[in-house]
Design a protein around this motif. Structure first.
Motif, PDB file in Angstrom:
ATOM      1  N   TRP A  37     -17.512  -8.210 -16.402  1.00 27.35           N
ATOM      2  CA  TRP A  37     -18.185  -7.084 -16.885  1.00 27.35           C
ATOM      3  C   TRP A  37     -17.784  -5.897 -16.128  1.00 27.35           C
ATOM      4  O   TRP A  37     -17.597  -4.940 -16.952  1.00 27.35           O
ATOM      5  N   ARG A  53     -14.537  -4.584 -17.220  1.00 33.23           N
ATOM      6  CA  ARG A  53     -14.523  -3.946 -18.583  1.00 33.23           C
ATOM      7  C   ARG A  53     -15.183  -2.463 -18.374  1.00 33.23           C
ATOM      8  O   ARG A  53     -14.851  -1.640 -19.217  1.00 33.23           O
ATOM      9  N   ALA A  54     -16.335  -2.476 -17.836  1.00 30.71           N
ATOM     10  CA  ALA A  54     -17.062  -1.211 -17.707  1.00 30.71           C
ATOM     11  C   ALA A  54     -16.195  -0.135 -17.252  1.00 30.71           C
ATOM     12  O   ALA A  54     -16.194   0.908 -17.632  1.00 30.71           O
ATOM     13  N   TYR A  55     -15.422  -0.531 -16.137  1.00 33.40           N
ATOM     14  CA  TYR A  55     -14.399   0.698 -15.479  1.00 33.40           C
ATOM     15  C   TYR A  55     -13.477   1.002 -16.751  1.00 33.40           C
ATOM     16  O   TYR A  55     -12.847   2.071 -16.946  1.00 33.40           O
ATOM     17  N   ALA A  56     -12.702  -0.238 -17.454  1.00 40.30           N
ATOM     18  CA  ALA A  56     -11.603   0.128 -18.351  1.00 40.30           C
ATOM     19  C   ALA A  56     -12.205   1.029 -19.401  1.00 40.30           C
ATOM     20  O   ALA A  56     -11.556   1.570 -19.984  1.00 40.30           O
ATOM     21  N   GLU A  57     -13.384   0.779 -19.705  1.00 39.23           N
ATOM     22  CA  GLU A  57     -14.189   1.609 -20.921  1.00 39.23           C
ATOM     23  C   GLU A  57     -14.284   2.915 -20.738  1.00 39.23           C
ATOM     24  O   GLU A  57     -14.737   4.028 -21.499  1.00 39.23           O
ATOM     25  N   ARG A  58     -14.349   3.223 -19.246  1.00 40.38           N
ATOM     26  CA  ARG A  58     -14.912   4.513 -18.578  1.00 40.38           C
ATOM     27  C   ARG A  58     -13.827   5.297 -17.647  1.00 40.38           C
ATOM     28  O   ARG A  58     -14.114   4.853 -16.511  1.00 40.38           O
ATOM     29  N   ASP A  79     -23.799   7.115 -20.110  1.00 40.93           N
ATOM     30  CA  ASP A  79     -22.755   7.486 -21.207  1.00 40.93           C
ATOM     31  C   ASP A  79     -23.521   8.212 -22.048  1.00 40.93           C
ATOM     32  O   ASP A  79     -22.919   9.126 -22.533  1.00 40.93           O
ATOM     33  N   GLN A  83      -7.734   4.705 -10.574  1.00 44.55           N
ATOM     34  CA  GLN A  83      -9.145   5.107 -11.024  1.00 44.55           C
ATOM     35  C   GLN A  83     -10.086   5.262 -10.396  1.00 44.55           C
ATOM     36  O   GLN A  83     -10.614   6.352 -10.123  1.00 44.55           O
TER      37      GLN A  83
END
Length: 444
Positions: free
Chosen positions: A185, A188-193, A136, A235
């Motif tokens: 987790w 969420r990690a993929y949703a945020e990226r 990130d 995605q």
């Protein structure tokens, strides 16, 4: 290529290596690689996974044969490189493997390694949340075209060799999917990226059955489906299946074959091949093992306690795993005469020892072979993977030369250098020769 063809070409190469002096009193151990065998293995891999409408990119695990000419040959055969260190990346670059066909995997990537990969556009599989946070930060510094994925551990259990099993409950690799909260987790990690577009797993290695490997891929595919459903779009567009196809070390037969594994995946996970995902592989040992041989002179023949012992120049320095874990990593040994021809005498139970100064330096214990004598040779079969790239510098024994061989139309053998034998000057330089001596501290 039949098993008989493999054995015949190898036999001619062994004789030619002795005749042409590749192995001698001055060079008592050498590595040999079958160029035609390597190209046929690469072709078999391509054919096994070839599926209309599915993009499949194959990468060779550099750790299995960290030799630039070999990597270049595989590159010509349409393979990229899977690297796990800055050194392996440098080897792949030297072999002409482009960044677009390179994957970086490692459980301990430094910030500098990640920066280099992201700058070059190399695909990166993050191992853990901390590494993802580093990515990130680096992406905020500069834009990157690198495909980025996350390595996941489906925690399915071990194969027959614990040290080679990467999908156990406590494996050091990847995000452990069965730990509490892990899958949430990941989502969420993929949703945020939204730029994360790959998912990676590696369940197989020596001793791991195909069914367990396929189960690991299924876990990754099911997770990719969940990620894409949650995102409402495709995605995750690529699934990295890893590598790790086991090798049969008991005969010349290539089993399991790449086609066996690909066929099982098609049966167990048909959605993997429906065109929605690009597929990535990272095979190593299964491409090279059958195509390599260690050839060594027998220096002495002796006996102890009634057991004949052939003392050769191939031991722990080239066959490290075989010497230290012989039950998991046995090798077949051919007994050859002084001219490199296979001996046909009555089998005698004997030990085949290496040159290292410890009692356990044996590549074969109590093996029934035609009796070996001083001046004969031994060939360690199926040693094309790892045996030439994991040299163990015990007793400061030098790395041996490695040669590739091809059969000319008339049946004679042509050799080409792959790696020169390590010289004494190189060994000295590697060991600090020329640097000032350490001084003891004088008493006050």
């Amino acid at each position: 290529m039949t098993d008989d063809e493999l054995g015949t070409r190898r036999g001619r190469a062994l004789r030619a290596a002795v005749e042409q002096g590749l192995v001698s009193q001055d060079e008592p151990v050498v590595g040999l690689l079958d160029v035609e065998g390597i190209t046929r293995s690469a072709a078999a891999l391509h054919a096994a996974f070839d599926t209309p409408g599915v993009t499949v990119t194959h990468h060779f695990a550099v750790k299995a044969a960290s030799l630039v000419p070999v990597l270049a040959l595989l590159g010509e055969c349409g393979l990229g490189a899977e690297v796990a260190s800055p050194g392996e990346l440098a080897l792949a670059r030297a072999a002409g493997i482009p960044a677009s066909r390179t994957v970086l995997d490692s459980p301990a990537k430094t910030t500098a390694e990640l920066r280099e990969a992201l700058t070059l556009g190399i695909a990166v599989n993050a191992d853990n949340p901390h590494e993802l946070a580093r990515i990130d930060a680096l992406r905020e510094e500069t834009a990157s075209a690198s495909p980025v994925g996350l390595r996941v551990n489906p925690q399915l259990g071990a194969g027959s060799i614990g040290a080679m099993s990467t999908a156990t409950a406590t494996s050091k690799f990847g995000v452990a999917l069965r730990d509490p909260g892990a899958q949430e987790w990941v989502l969420r990690a993929y949703a945020e990226r939204p730029w994360m577009n790959r998912l990676h797993t590696h369940t197989g290695s020596q001793g791991v059955p195909l069914e367990l490997m396929a189960a690991g891929v299924r876990a990754a595919w099911e997770l990719a489906e969940r990620i894409n459903a949650a995102a409402g779009r495709r995605q995750v567009t690529g699934i990295d299946l890893g590598g790790g196809l086991p090798v049969n070390f008991g005969s010349d037969e290539t089993t399991p074959a790449f086609a066996d594994y690909a066929g099982l995946l098609r049966t167990e996970i048909p959605g993997l091949f429906d065109g929605r995902y690009g597929l990535v592989t990272e095979f190593g040992r299964s491409l090279l093992a059958k195509n390599g041989t260690v050839l060594a002179r027998v220096e002495y023949a002796k006996s102890a306690g009634g057991r004949p012992i052939a003392v050769t120049h191939a031991g722990a320095q080239v066959a490290t795993r075989t010497v230290f874990v012989p039950d998991a990593w046995p090798v077949r040994v051919l007994a050859l005469d002084a001219k490199g021809r296979e001996k046909d005498g009555e089998p005698v139970v004997q030990d085949v020892a290496g040159p290292c100064c410890f009692a356990g330096d044996l590549v074969a214990r109590g093996r029934a072979l035609p009796l070996l004598a001083a001046g004969d040779h031994v060939a360690l079969l199926d040693t094309g993977a790892y045996y030439f790239s994991t040299h163990f510098a015990y007793n400061s024994l030098p790395r041996p030369a490695v040669h590739g061989y091809t059969a000319r139309p008339d049946g004679t053998i042509a050799f080409a250098p792959v790696r020169a034998a390590q010289t004494r000057a190189e060994l000295l330089a590697e060991s600090g020769a020329g640097l000032p001596p350490l001084r003891r501290r004088e008493a006050a």
